[in-house]
Design a protein around this motif. Structure first.
Motif, PDB file in Angstrom:
ATOM      1  N   HIS A  38       0.741  -1.222  -0.061  1.00  0.00           N
ATOM      2  CA  HIS A  38      -0.047  -0.085  -0.205  1.00  0.00           C
ATOM      3  C   HIS A  38       1.015   1.196   0.102  1.00  0.00           C
ATOM      4  N   GLY A  39       0.275   2.433  -0.181  1.00  0.00           N
ATOM      5  CA  GLY A  39       0.945   3.719  -0.155  1.00  0.00           C
ATOM      6  C   GLY A  39       1.516   4.075   1.474  1.00  0.00           C
ATOM      7  N   ILE A  40       1.512   5.510   1.316  1.00  0.00           N
ATOM      8  CA  ILE A  40       2.328   6.068   2.451  1.00  0.00           C
ATOM      9  C   ILE A  40       1.446   6.080   3.956  1.00  0.00           C
ATOM     10  N   GLY A  41       0.121   5.767   3.817  1.00  0.00           N
ATOM     11  CA  GLY A  41      -0.540   5.850   5.022  1.00  0.00           C
ATOM     12  C   GLY A  41      -0.332   4.663   5.943  1.00  0.00           C
ATOM     13  N   PRO A  42       0.248   4.837   7.040  1.00  0.00           N
ATOM     14  CA  PRO A  42       0.709   3.768   8.071  1.00  0.00           C
ATOM     15  C   PRO A  42      -0.635   2.720   8.170  1.00  0.00           C
ATOM     16  N   ASP A  43      -0.134   1.356   7.998  1.00  0.00           N
ATOM     17  CA  ASP A  43      -1.008   0.460   8.184  1.00  0.00           C
ATOM     18  C   ASP A  43      -2.161   0.407   7.406  1.00  0.00           C
ATOM     19  N   GLU A  44      -2.270   0.446   6.086  1.00  0.00           N
ATOM     20  CA  GLU A  44      -3.644   0.626   5.400  1.00  0.00           C
ATOM     21  C   GLU A  44      -3.728  -0.452   4.294  1.00  0.00           C
ATOM     22  N   ARG A  45      -3.333  -1.522   4.599  1.00  0.00           N
ATOM     23  CA  ARG A  45      -3.435  -2.698   3.794  1.00  0.00           C
ATOM     24  C   ARG A  45      -5.021  -2.959   3.375  1.00  0.00           C
ATOM     25  N   GLU A  46      -6.122  -2.357   4.240  1.00  0.00           N
ATOM     26  CA  GLU A  46      -7.522  -2.761   3.981  1.00  0.00           C
ATOM     27  C   GLU A  46      -7.656  -1.903   2.750  1.00  0.00           C
ATOM     28  N   VAL A  47      -6.928  -0.631   2.413  1.00  0.00           N
ATOM     29  CA  VAL A  47      -7.377   0.438   1.298  1.00  0.00           C
ATOM     30  C   VAL A  47      -7.221  -0.633  -0.099  1.00  0.00           C
ATOM     31  N   LEU A  48      -6.281  -1.698  -0.056  1.00  0.00           N
ATOM     32  CA  LEU A  48      -6.156  -2.338  -1.074  1.00  0.00           C
ATOM     33  C   LEU A  48      -7.079  -3.591  -1.293  1.00  0.00           C
ATOM     34  N   ALA A 203      -7.016   7.326  -6.383  1.00  0.00           N
ATOM     35  CA  ALA A 203      -7.624   6.191  -5.783  1.00  0.00           C
ATOM     36  C   ALA A 203      -8.408   5.248  -6.394  1.00  0.00           C
ATOM     37  N   GLY A 204      -8.842   5.857  -7.746  1.00  0.00           N
ATOM     38  CA  GLY A 204      -9.871   5.142  -8.579  1.00  0.00           C
ATOM     39  C   GLY A 204      -9.072   3.964  -9.175  1.00  0.00           C
ATOM     40  N   VAL A 205      -7.734   3.850  -9.238  1.00  0.00           N
ATOM     41  CA  VAL A 205      -7.090   2.600  -9.827  1.00  0.00           C
ATOM     42  C   VAL A 205      -7.353   1.372  -9.163  1.00  0.00           C
ATOM     43  N   LEU A 206      -7.590   2.046  -7.854  1.00  0.00           N
ATOM     44  CA  LEU A 206      -7.880   1.039  -6.665  1.00  0.00           C
ATOM     45  C   LEU A 206      -9.465   0.534  -6.550  1.00  0.00           C
TER      46      LEU A 206
END
Length: 246
Positions: A38-48, A203-206
């Protein structure tokens, strides 16, 4: 995104960081494997999750770890520990340990390309391919501390691996010109590179949209955003070795 045919489980790598594992419900092993950062946000695996689910549904084992960009080392140990976990566990998860694609979104993308440019950070290991989504490559990679474009300009490069760059044409946070620049630099050194531009924002690519209230991305119900996410997932699965239309 169809989640009915994908099994998701969460476990931990030895350093204690959580990692999600996405697999087809009825896999025919061994499957291509993707480690997706994932990106720069800490511990953001859920975003993916929307992207990882769609890639897994295409017939891929996808691992998505947490990592923290605010760690003292910028996340380097978290990222490389997740890579070691993926290499060690891919086969037991139904994946092909010889076909691991390293992928990342936003800050995760140069981290992935950095490993391909500096195999010494992973004991000489090389990914089968690298996929970068919606990123720029003129800033230090979290895995190496060196901007990938600086590595390419220096010209002292290892054996090329295939690279696929995916970017939204409507990305106002990190414009698509950054992926165009990286693609040109890679091609100049005879690295096999494919740039795919899709109608999407950062974000749309996700298949997601940024939610200011949450301070992070969340899955989008918009049909156009979901379509963009499907295109990105198709491209990532293809880069990992999924053959469509066979």
């Amino acid at each position: 995104m169809n989640q009915l045919n994908v099994h998701r489980q969460t476990t931990s790598v030895p350093n204690g960081k959580s990692i999600d594992i996405y697999r087809p419900a009825a896999p025919s092993a061994p499957l291509p494997t993707v480690l997706l950062w994932h990106g720069i946000g800490p511990d953001e695996r859920e975003v993916l999750r929307p992207l990882a689910t769609a890639v897994a549904a295409a017939g891929v084992v996808v691992l998505v770890p947490d990592w923290r960009s605010d760690a003292p080392d910028g996340g380097r140990a978290h990222l490389l520990d997740s890579l070691a976990f993926c290499r060690e566990r891919a086969e037991s998860l139904g994946g092909d340990a010889q076909r691991i694609t390293l992928a990342g979104w936003s800050a995760g993308a140069p981290a992935a390309l950095g490993v391909a440019l500096h195999p010494e950070v992973a004991e000489g290991w090389r990914p089968a391919a690298v996929v970068g989504l919606a990123s720029r490559y003129d800033r230090p990679a979290r895995t190496t501390g060196i901007p990938p474009l600086d590595d390419l300009a220096a010209g002292r490069l290892p054996t090329p691996v295939p690279v696929r760059l995916i970017h939204g044409t409507g990305d106002t946070e990190i414009g698509p010109e950054h992926s165009r620049t990286a693609a040109a630099a890679l091609a100049a050194h005879d690295w096999p590179v494919l740039l795919e531009e899709i109608t999407a924002d950062h974000a749309g690519v996700l298949a997601s949209e940024y939610d200011p209230a949450l301070g992070r991305c969340r899955p989008s119900a918009d049909a156009e955003v979901q379509a963009a996410g499907r295109l990105a997932a198709h491209s990532l699965a293809q880069a990992a070795g999924v053959v469509y239309g066979a």
